[in-house]
Structures are given as structure tokens and as C-alpha cells.
Enzyme design. Sequence first.
Site, PDB file in Angstrom:
ATOM      1  N   LYS A 271      -3.549 102.156 -71.275  1.00  0.00           N
ATOM      2  CA  LYS A 271      -3.969 101.701 -69.947  1.00  0.00           C
ATOM      3  C   LYS A 271      -2.879 101.989 -68.921  1.00  0.00           C
ATOM      4  O   LYS A 271      -1.702 102.072 -69.266  1.00  0.00           O
ATOM      5  CB  LYS A 271      -4.193 100.181 -69.970  1.00  0.00           C
ATOM      6  CG  LYS A 271      -5.428  99.729 -70.717  1.00  0.00           C
ATOM      7  CD  LYS A 271      -5.539  98.215 -70.698  1.00  0.00           C
ATOM      8  CE  LYS A 271      -6.771  97.731 -71.433  1.00  0.00           C
ATOM      9  NZ  LYS A 271      -8.042  98.163 -70.829  1.00  0.00           N
ATOM     10  N   ARG A 345     -15.016  96.246 -79.419  1.00  0.00           N
ATOM     11  CA  ARG A 345     -16.241  96.460 -80.191  1.00  0.00           C
ATOM     12  C   ARG A 345     -15.924  96.826 -81.631  1.00  0.00           C
ATOM     13  O   ARG A 345     -16.689  96.518 -82.542  1.00  0.00           O
ATOM     14  CB  ARG A 345     -17.108  97.522 -79.497  1.00  0.00           C
ATOM     15  CG  ARG A 345     -16.474  98.886 -79.394  1.00  0.00           C
ATOM     16  CD  ARG A 345     -17.098  99.773 -78.327  1.00  0.00           C
ATOM     17  NE  ARG A 345     -16.662  99.410 -76.970  1.00  0.00           N
ATOM     18  CZ  ARG A 345     -17.064 100.027 -75.868  1.00  0.00           C
ATOM     19  NH1 ARG A 345     -17.918 101.029 -75.950  1.00  0.00           N
ATOM     20  NH2 ARG A 345     -16.620  99.634 -74.691  1.00  0.00           N
TER      21      ARG A 345
HETATM   22  N1  BES Z   1     -10.237  94.437 -72.715  1.00  0.00           N
HETATM   23  C1  BES Z   1     -10.802  95.550 -72.067  1.00  0.00           C
HETATM   24  C2  BES Z   1     -11.851  95.155 -71.023  1.00  0.00           C
HETATM   25  C3  BES Z   1     -11.334  94.400 -69.825  1.00  0.00           C
HETATM   26  C4  BES Z   1     -10.976  95.095 -68.691  1.00  0.00           C
HETATM   27  C5  BES Z   1     -11.261  93.039 -69.824  1.00  0.00           C
HETATM   28  C6  BES Z   1     -10.529  94.412 -67.581  1.00  0.00           C
HETATM   29  C7  BES Z   1     -10.811  92.353 -68.709  1.00  0.00           C
HETATM   30  C8  BES Z   1     -10.447  93.051 -67.584  1.00  0.00           C
HETATM   31  C9  BES Z   1     -11.487  96.456 -73.081  1.00  0.00           C
HETATM   32  O1  BES Z   1     -10.874  96.520 -74.324  1.00  0.00           O
HETATM   33  C10 BES Z   1     -11.425  97.835 -72.519  1.00  0.00           C
HETATM   34  O2  BES Z   1     -10.344  98.349 -72.385  1.00  0.00           O
HETATM   35  N2  BES Z   1     -12.587  98.403 -72.195  1.00  0.00           N
HETATM   36  C11 BES Z   1     -12.647  99.698 -71.646  1.00  0.00           C
HETATM   37  C12 BES Z   1     -13.759 100.447 -72.312  1.00  0.00           C
HETATM   38  C13 BES Z   1     -13.761 101.905 -71.999  1.00  0.00           C
HETATM   39  C14 BES Z   1     -12.568 102.565 -72.643  1.00  0.00           C
HETATM   40  C15 BES Z   1     -15.034 102.512 -72.520  1.00  0.00           C
HETATM   41  C16 BES Z   1     -12.903  99.553 -70.142  1.00  0.00           C
HETATM   42  O3  BES Z   1     -13.634  98.649 -69.748  1.00  0.00           O
HETATM   43  O4  BES Z   1     -12.321 100.313 -69.386  1.00  0.00           O
HETATM   44 MN    MN Z   2      -9.339  97.950 -74.430  1.00  0.00          MN
END
Ligand code: BES
Ligand code: MN
Length: 567
Positions: A271, A345
Site C-alpha cells: 500500500k 478474503r
Molecule cells: N483492508 C483493506 C480494505 C480497507 C481499505 C479497509 C481502506 C479500510 C480502509 C483490504 O485488505 C484491501 O486492501 N482491499 C483492497 C482490495 C483490492 C486490492 C482489490 C482495496 O480495497 O483496495
Molecule cells: Mn489489503
Amino acid sequence: MLDIAFAKPALPESGALVLLLAEEDLGGTLVGEWDKLLGGHLARGLAAAEFKGRKGQATTLYAPGGGLSRVVLVGLGKRESLDAAGAEAAGGHAVAALGRESVAAIDARAIGGWAGAPADVALGAVLRAWRFDRYRTKEKPEDKPRLGAVKMLCEDPAGAKTEWASRRAIAEGVFLTRELVSEPANILNPPEFADRLRKLEKLGVEVEVFGQKDLEKLGFGSMLCVSQGSAQPPRMVVMRWNGTDQRKKDSKPLAFIGKGVTFDTGGISIKPAAGMEDMKWDMAGAGVVAGLMAALAGRKAKVDVVGLVGLVENMPSGTATRPGDVVTSYSGQTIEVINTDAEGRLVLADVLSYCKKRFDPAFMVNLATLTGAIIVALGNEHAGLFSNDDGLARRIEDAGKAVGELAWRMPLGEAYDRQIRSEIADMKNVGGGRAGGSITAAQFLQRFVDGCPWAHLDIAGVAWSGKDQPTAPKGATAWGVRLLDRLVAEHHEGRAAEPRPEPAGNETAAVSGAGIANAATLSEGTAGSEPIEPAPDMPAPPAGEPSPAPGAAPRGTRRPPARRPRR
Ligand code: BES
Ligand code: MN
Ligand code: ZN
């Protein structure tokens, strides 16, 4: 927790007095009686402050006479639209307005119409007064909130105390969740999380902890591919609360499953730096399951429930999963990991299929801070709700409305499911592009529920709040504990033993004939810090409505019928 006591109305000798007032109460007998005791100060103050009783309006009158330090007026809005959520909000507003007071009395008599009204106000007060200050070592004592005890003034202190017992248990559950979610990830890693859950054994919850070896043996290839880049070992915790008659064990348990990523860097699909600290609360789903188990066990809910959490840390390293890796899940289905940041997931996949296989539950509800896309879709006001069962979805929506934790149903469907087809494995862990990202994530989960009635709550937008709310200071909200407790109480705790008449509450006048006693002559029906005990049977609901169980908190917190004429 704030110490809560219930007593007949009386002028306190010191501290603060809070008057909750509906718009209709201005100029009424409730204000009249207090005004007399306060030597006319109240009526003058109300006028000078232009207090109208509007919902959420709060006004403070300092040094009103006697030994009182202040009188706080909190508006309730129009009486006819008052419900349990409004009562809680009023309790929260009161606490927020009390400043540095250490003790206060709250006159809750303006809120009537259901038996649990004073206890609802108390619940709002304790929920708002909670604070996470474990790591503030330099805060000056004068800067710390001091409020330690609140006395709720009401007509039936003994009845209110009974109603309070179950709400107190729910508040304890909420606090457990908020604490877990607030902890930084260097403290709350998967083993520490599991250790904290062991403490639920004191409430009668059976707790089983699975470590790395156990999970390898089970074949949790999907969940383990997330933790393999971290120095922290994974854990899965299975919690069981058996609250029904042990003799008739034929019924299926309810199951709640939580995503517990104690920190989500994204892994190799790392990230961006900005805001990454928020990912300490990527375990909020697991935190809610923990708090729910504490609430249900604490109020001795008459239901069998299992709670499962998958606990991992998602880190990049030489041992981390690479994009393109293929893993085999507990279900046997293979997954191509396209994006290591879509890790929640992967964790839930194994825990869901394990839960289904081992417990064959009546339903599975999972909670997860799963996608940023759900925040794009719904903001911070609703969680995303996905379900393969219309009845379950409806019941979740309704329970959410009753407690002020809103969920909005989102679609599932074949066309979305097609987007997670893989060229090399049974599925991939992300859809083609960003479009419908929350839905493709839900489709992925659905592939692991094996036909079980199931609902997925994507709580990424609601688990944490950037601003104070009436019943929660900013930070961890514990969104979901109250909703799921209500879902259980309303629909899964059997029928009340004996029908009883409707409570007399709907005849409750804002001010009863008893009036306000002088402090000296008062007997105090206090309660509050005793151990939790189950509430007695609640009155039966009107015919046609399912009845919650005896002892179920929510019966009292339940929203009274809208716009029922009072008096
Ligand atoms: N934990 C994150 C989702 C999230 C984002 C929670 C912001 C709270 C605030 C999750 O694991 C994630 O990173 N999801 C990705 C999925 C994508 C890679 C398909 C996302 O939402 O960007
Ligand atoms: Mn994630
Ligand atoms: Zn995540």
C-alpha cells in the site's frame, strides 16, 4: 465503565444535574417543578439561553444555586419521534456536555413509552464516556475526563436497574471491541489477540486457539499464504457460547466470523505510505465477533453461538506470497493470488469453509474491513451487506435500524462471479478492474460458504469514525456488536415463557404525580456496579411479532412503534 445508579427524582446536593427535555416539556410541569427547587433560575436560564429542546441541543447553566455546579439541558426534539436510539443519543449528549464534572444526576423522565427508557439513556452515557487512554502517560489530571458516576433519576429505579443488567453486558462487549480495534499492531499481533480472547472463558465462553502447525495440518493454504510473509505467527480462535438447554441439542448454532488482519501493509502489492497506519484496525471484524461473544455471554443469551476469527499479519518479505502464486484452500479450491492486498478474503475463505464443515450452522454472518470500494460506494454511514438469503438480509437491515447501525444491501450475481475466474486456478482473488470491487470480493467469499445461509458485512467504512458521534467518541466504533446482539435477541432466543401485558410505560407522563423529593427525604434505589444478572421475562410483543427471549436485552431497547400517540 461509568458507574450507573438509578434513583427516584431528587435535587442532588452537589455535582451536576442534567435535564433531558422534549420540545413539549418547555413550560410544562417537569420544568416547573425543577424551577421551583432551583429558585427560579431554571426558567430564567432557559429563556436567556433560548433553549428550545431541539434534538441534540445542549445548554449549560452554571452555578444555578444550592450546591449544584451546573444544570445541563439536553434537547430531545419532538416527543412523538423519540425512540431507543434517541434515548441513547440523549445520554451521550449529556455526557459530552458534562465537561469536567465527576458526578451527575440525569432526569430521564421526559423519555417514556417503553420500560427500558432510563436504561437506554444510561447505555448512551456509558458508551460515550468510554475512552482509550492506555498510552497517554503525560496527560495532566486536570485534562482528563473525570466523570465517574451517573445517577439516573426515574420513577421506577428497581425496574430500570433490571433493564440495565443486559445493556451493561452489551456495553462491556462494545468496549472489548473498541479496545481491540484501538490497540496498535505492535501490541496486538495475532498471538496477543488470541490471548485476550482466552479471557472470555471467565464469562463461560469456550475458547479454542489454533496455531501455525494446527492450521497447516488442517490445510488452511489460503489463510496461511497471507501470514507467511510476517514474523508473527497466525492464529484462528473458535469461541463457543452455549446458552440453550443442553438437553435438546438438535438445533444448529449461529455463526459469526471475523477478519482479523492485525496489520495490513498490502504485502508485496504494498500500500502507499499515506494513511497506512489506519490498517491497524483491519482486524475490526474479528474485534466485533469478540465483543459480540462477550455481550451474549455477559447477558447469558439463550442461544448457541460460535464465533470464529482468522488472525494474521499481512507483511512483505522474502517469504511473502508473490502475485501470481497459486494456493490451495481448506475447501480444496485453488486460488491464484493476483493481488496480495486482497488478503482479507483469503483469510475468510478458509475460516468460512471450516466453520460450515465443522458446525453446519443455521447461518454464517461474517464481518470484515474488506474493501476500500465499499467506502467509495456508501461512505461512512452504512456498512455494505451482501447475502444469499433474503430473510437473513432483511433481519440484519432491521436490527441495524433499531440500534442505529445501518447496513445497505448490495447485489450479488453470476456476472460479477465471472470476473474472478482464473486462467490457471479455480478462481483469482480480485476482479478484472476496480469496478464493483466490493461485489467481486463478496462473490469470492460466497464460493466458500457451501450453500449455507450467509451474510457478509463489509465494515471498512464504519469500523472507525473520524469524528465524535452521540454514543461513541471518535475512533473505534464497534459497529456491529449492537446490531448482531439485536439480531440474536429478536429472532433466535425463543419465545418468552408467558405472555404479559404491555408495559404501562406508554402512559408515562413526563412528570408523574410523585414529583421531585428533597434530597434529604430521598431513598435511593441504586444499582450499577453489581455483577451482571439476567433480566426477568420481558413483556410479550403484540400478536404476530416474534418474541425475543426472556433476559434478552434488546426487548427493552427495542424501538417503540413509531409515532404511537402517547397518553
Ligand atoms: N483492508 C483493506 C480494505 C480497507 C481499505 C479497509 C481502506 C479500510 C480502509 C483490504 O485488505 C484491501 O486492501 N482491499 C483492497 C482490495 C483490492 C486490492 C482489490 C482495496 O480495497 O483496495
Ligand atoms: Mn489489503
Ligand atoms: Zn485488509
